[in-house]
Design an enzyme around this catalytic site. Structure first.
Site, PDB file in Angstrom:
ATOM      1  N   GLU A  44       1.037  -1.200   0.169  1.00 17.72           N
ATOM      2  CA  GLU A  44      -0.272  -0.157   0.304  1.00 17.72           C
ATOM      3  C   GLU A  44       1.375   1.008  -0.081  1.00 17.72           C
ATOM      4  O   GLU A  44       2.135   1.173   0.640  1.00 17.72           O
ATOM      5  CB  GLU A  44      -1.400   0.167   1.017  1.00 17.72           C
ATOM      6  CG  GLU A  44      -2.340   1.624   1.138  1.00 17.72           C
ATOM      7  CD  GLU A  44      -2.723   1.018   2.734  1.00 17.72           C
ATOM      8  OE1 GLU A  44      -3.974   2.419   2.440  1.00 17.72           O
ATOM      9  OE2 GLU A  44      -2.224   0.504   3.494  1.00 17.72           O
ATOM     10  N   GLU A  69       4.896   5.314   3.391  1.00 15.89           N
ATOM     11  CA  GLU A  69       4.486   6.328   3.904  1.00 15.89           C
ATOM     12  C   GLU A  69       6.054   7.056   3.731  1.00 15.89           C
ATOM     13  O   GLU A  69       6.813   6.750   4.612  1.00 15.89           O
ATOM     14  CB  GLU A  69       4.001   6.007   5.395  1.00 15.89           C
ATOM     15  CG  GLU A  69       3.172   7.325   6.048  1.00 15.89           C
ATOM     16  CD  GLU A  69       2.160   8.011   4.684  1.00 15.89           C
ATOM     17  OE1 GLU A  69       1.826   7.515   4.781  1.00 15.89           O
ATOM     18  OE2 GLU A  69       2.883   9.455   5.026  1.00 15.89           O
ATOM     19  N   ASP A 118      -3.768  11.500  -1.550  1.00 12.12           N
ATOM     20  CA  ASP A 118      -3.993  12.885  -1.745  1.00 12.12           C
ATOM     21  C   ASP A 118      -4.400  13.561  -2.782  1.00 12.12           C
ATOM     22  O   ASP A 118      -3.406  13.343  -3.919  1.00 12.12           O
ATOM     23  CB  ASP A 118      -2.783  13.518  -1.472  1.00 12.12           C
ATOM     24  CG  ASP A 118      -1.632  13.832   0.182  1.00 12.12           C
ATOM     25  OD1 ASP A 118      -3.681  13.738   1.196  1.00 12.12           O
ATOM     26  OD2 ASP A 118      -1.404  13.600   0.760  1.00 12.12           O
ATOM     27  N   ASP A 154     -12.708   9.389  -2.010  1.00 15.11           N
ATOM     28  CA  ASP A 154     -13.484   9.724  -2.014  1.00 15.11           C
ATOM     29  C   ASP A 154     -14.168  11.508  -3.355  1.00 15.11           C
ATOM     30  O   ASP A 154     -14.379  11.991  -3.036  1.00 15.11           O
ATOM     31  CB  ASP A 154     -14.379  10.412  -0.816  1.00 15.11           C
ATOM     32  CG  ASP A 154     -13.283  11.506  -0.184  1.00 15.11           C
ATOM     33  OD1 ASP A 154     -11.905  11.525  -0.857  1.00 15.11           O
ATOM     34  OD2 ASP A 154     -13.095  12.566   0.905  1.00 15.11           O
ATOM     35  N   THR A 192     -10.745   2.606   5.667  1.00 16.04           N
ATOM     36  CA  THR A 192      -9.363   3.107   5.892  1.00 16.04           C
ATOM     37  C   THR A 192      -9.997   3.985   6.883  1.00 16.04           C
ATOM     38  O   THR A 192     -11.488   4.529   7.020  1.00 16.04           O
ATOM     39  CB  THR A 192      -8.546   3.960   4.343  1.00 16.04           C
ATOM     40  OG1 THR A 192      -9.153   4.802   5.072  1.00 16.04           O
ATOM     41  CG2 THR A 192      -8.349   3.044   3.806  1.00 16.04           C
ATOM     42  N   GLU A 195     -11.756   6.465   5.111  1.00 21.38           N
ATOM     43  CA  GLU A 195     -12.853   6.304   4.256  1.00 21.38           C
ATOM     44  C   GLU A 195     -14.194   6.202   5.589  1.00 21.38           C
ATOM     45  O   GLU A 195     -14.756   6.784   4.666  1.00 21.38           O
ATOM     46  CB  GLU A 195     -12.636   4.970   3.956  1.00 21.38           C
ATOM     47  CG  GLU A 195     -14.270   4.030   3.732  1.00 21.38           C
ATOM     48  CD  GLU A 195     -13.171   3.348   2.930  1.00 21.38           C
ATOM     49  OE1 GLU A 195     -11.987   2.916   2.270  1.00 21.38           O
ATOM     50  OE2 GLU A 195     -14.660   2.524   1.893  1.00 21.38           O
TER      51      GLU A 195
HETATM   52  N1  SAM Z   1      -4.253   6.061   2.516  1.00 25.58           N
HETATM   53  C1  SAM Z   1      -4.632   6.557   4.244  1.00 25.58           C
HETATM   54  C2  SAM Z   1      -6.515   6.541   4.269  1.00 25.58           C
HETATM   55  O1  SAM Z   1      -7.192   5.674   3.526  1.00 25.58           O
HETATM   56  O2  SAM Z   1      -6.816   7.115   5.397  1.00 25.58           O
HETATM   57  C3  SAM Z   1      -4.358   7.599   4.627  1.00 25.58           C
HETATM   58  C4  SAM Z   1      -4.813   9.184   3.784  1.00 25.58           C
HETATM   59  S1  SAM Z   1      -4.155  10.680   3.307  1.00 25.58           S
HETATM   60  C5  SAM Z   1      -5.116  11.482   2.656  1.00 25.58           C
HETATM   61  C6  SAM Z   1      -2.351  10.159   2.031  1.00 25.58           C
HETATM   62  C7  SAM Z   1      -0.605   9.699   2.839  1.00 25.58           C
HETATM   63  O3  SAM Z   1      -0.601   9.619   1.374  1.00 25.58           O
HETATM   64  C8  SAM Z   1      -0.790  10.470   3.951  1.00 25.58           C
HETATM   65  O4  SAM Z   1      -0.208   8.928   4.678  1.00 25.58           O
HETATM   66  C9  SAM Z   1       0.839  10.940   2.600  1.00 25.58           C
HETATM   67  O5  SAM Z   1       1.780  11.068   4.038  1.00 25.58           O
HETATM   68  C10 SAM Z   1       0.646   9.573   1.778  1.00 25.58           C
HETATM   69  N2  SAM Z   1       1.969   9.669   1.420  1.00 25.58           N
HETATM   70  C11 SAM Z   1       1.476  10.598  -0.206  1.00 25.58           C
HETATM   71  N3  SAM Z   1       1.988  11.428  -1.404  1.00 25.58           N
HETATM   72  C12 SAM Z   1       2.735  10.240  -0.962  1.00 25.58           C
HETATM   73  C13 SAM Z   1       4.157   9.225  -1.455  1.00 25.58           C
HETATM   74  N4  SAM Z   1       4.554  10.259  -2.444  1.00 25.58           N
HETATM   75  N5  SAM Z   1       4.536   7.993  -0.466  1.00 25.58           N
HETATM   76  C14 SAM Z   1       4.222   7.792  -0.004  1.00 25.58           C
HETATM   77  N6  SAM Z   1       3.128   8.379   1.056  1.00 25.58           N
HETATM   78  C15 SAM Z   1       2.371   9.256   0.069  1.00 25.58           C
END
Ligand code: SAM
Length: 213
Positions: A44, A69, A118, A154, A192, A195
């Site tokens: 993931e 992450e 993101d 979403d 998640t 979610e």
């Molecule tokens: N997947 C989780 C969820 O659905 O609850 C977290 C969603 S959060 C909006 C997006 C996550 O992706 C953040 O923790 C961010 O640090 C990580 N992220 C963004 N760009 C990334 C990258 N290039 N490599 C690894 N993680 C990344």
């Protein structure tokens, strides 16, 4: 996503190096040695606070999982959640998902999960989206030719963007849902953190796709 700095994160990560990797290039070709059993590997990218990957690892002991992450404070929270009940088939990696092809061998991964990535809504930031063409290129290198990408969000704009980038790559769609929580696939859905938080506000979109050979 902006996150508050957690002063305990560094020490916690160092103290649990059996379950988290901070020098992933050193593990190229050796990931299976970090697990109890040599078995298929799912990854993931953007694992956040870890709920999805931890529950998957519990539900599927016959698969090895890696949660990647970018942010130290976030992955430290995932690790702390995981350490309450550690599993032999889950590892965390602190790195940028853009480097996947430097840390995994060609065809090494069976499935890549992208959950609530993101959205980076500004056009000038489009390259940072985890489903932009450069990221797809990287995923193609490390995914098994039969491997799949599973993407949930979403964010309608990001979903539309992803349908286009994947279609143009070209990738093939195995499944598309415009309202996952009201579709039959929801029976096996693992939620998640994002979610859980955002699904009351509107539909969750999901797609499963593979690269055209
Ligand atoms: N997947 C989780 C969820 O659905 O609850 C977290 C969603 S959060 C909006 C997006 C996550 O992706 C953040 O923790 C961010 O640090 C990580 N992220 C963004 N760009 C990334 C990258 N290039 N490599 C690894 N993680 C990344």
């Amino acid at each position: 996503m902006r996150v508050r700095n957690k002063p305990w994160a560094d020490g916690y990560i160092k103290a649990h190096s059996d379950y988290i990797v901070t020098d992933p290039k050193a593990w190229l070709g050796k990931w299976q040695t970090r697990f109890e059993k040599n078995q298929p590997l799912d990854v993931e990218v953007g694992t956040g606070k870890g709920q999805f990957i931890i529950q998957n690892a519990k539900a599927h002991p016959d698969i090895n999982y890696i949660g990647v992450e970018l942010q130290k404070s976030v992955i430290a929270t995932a690790l702390r959640k995981f350490m309450a009940d550690p599993l032999p088939n889950l590892q965390f990696v602190l790195t940028d998902g853009a480097n996947l092809d430097e840390i995994f061998l060609a065809n090494e991964i069976q499935k890549i999960f992208l959950n609530f990535s993101d959205p980076w809504p500004k056009k000038r930031h489009a390259k940072r989206r985890l489903t932009s063409p450069n990221f797809l290129k990287t995923y193609q290198k490390v995914l098994d030719p039969q491997g799949k990408i599973e993407f949930k969000t979403d964010n309608r704009g990001l979903f539309e963007y992803t349908l286009v980038t994947m279609n143009q790559f070209p990738m093939v769609f195995d499944d598309v849902s415009l309202d996952l929580h009201h579709s039959p696939e929801n029976d096996t859905n693992i939620e998640t953190e994002y979610e859980e938080k955002f699904s009351p506000n509107g539909p969750i979109y999901k797609l499963i796709a593979h690269f055209k050979s």
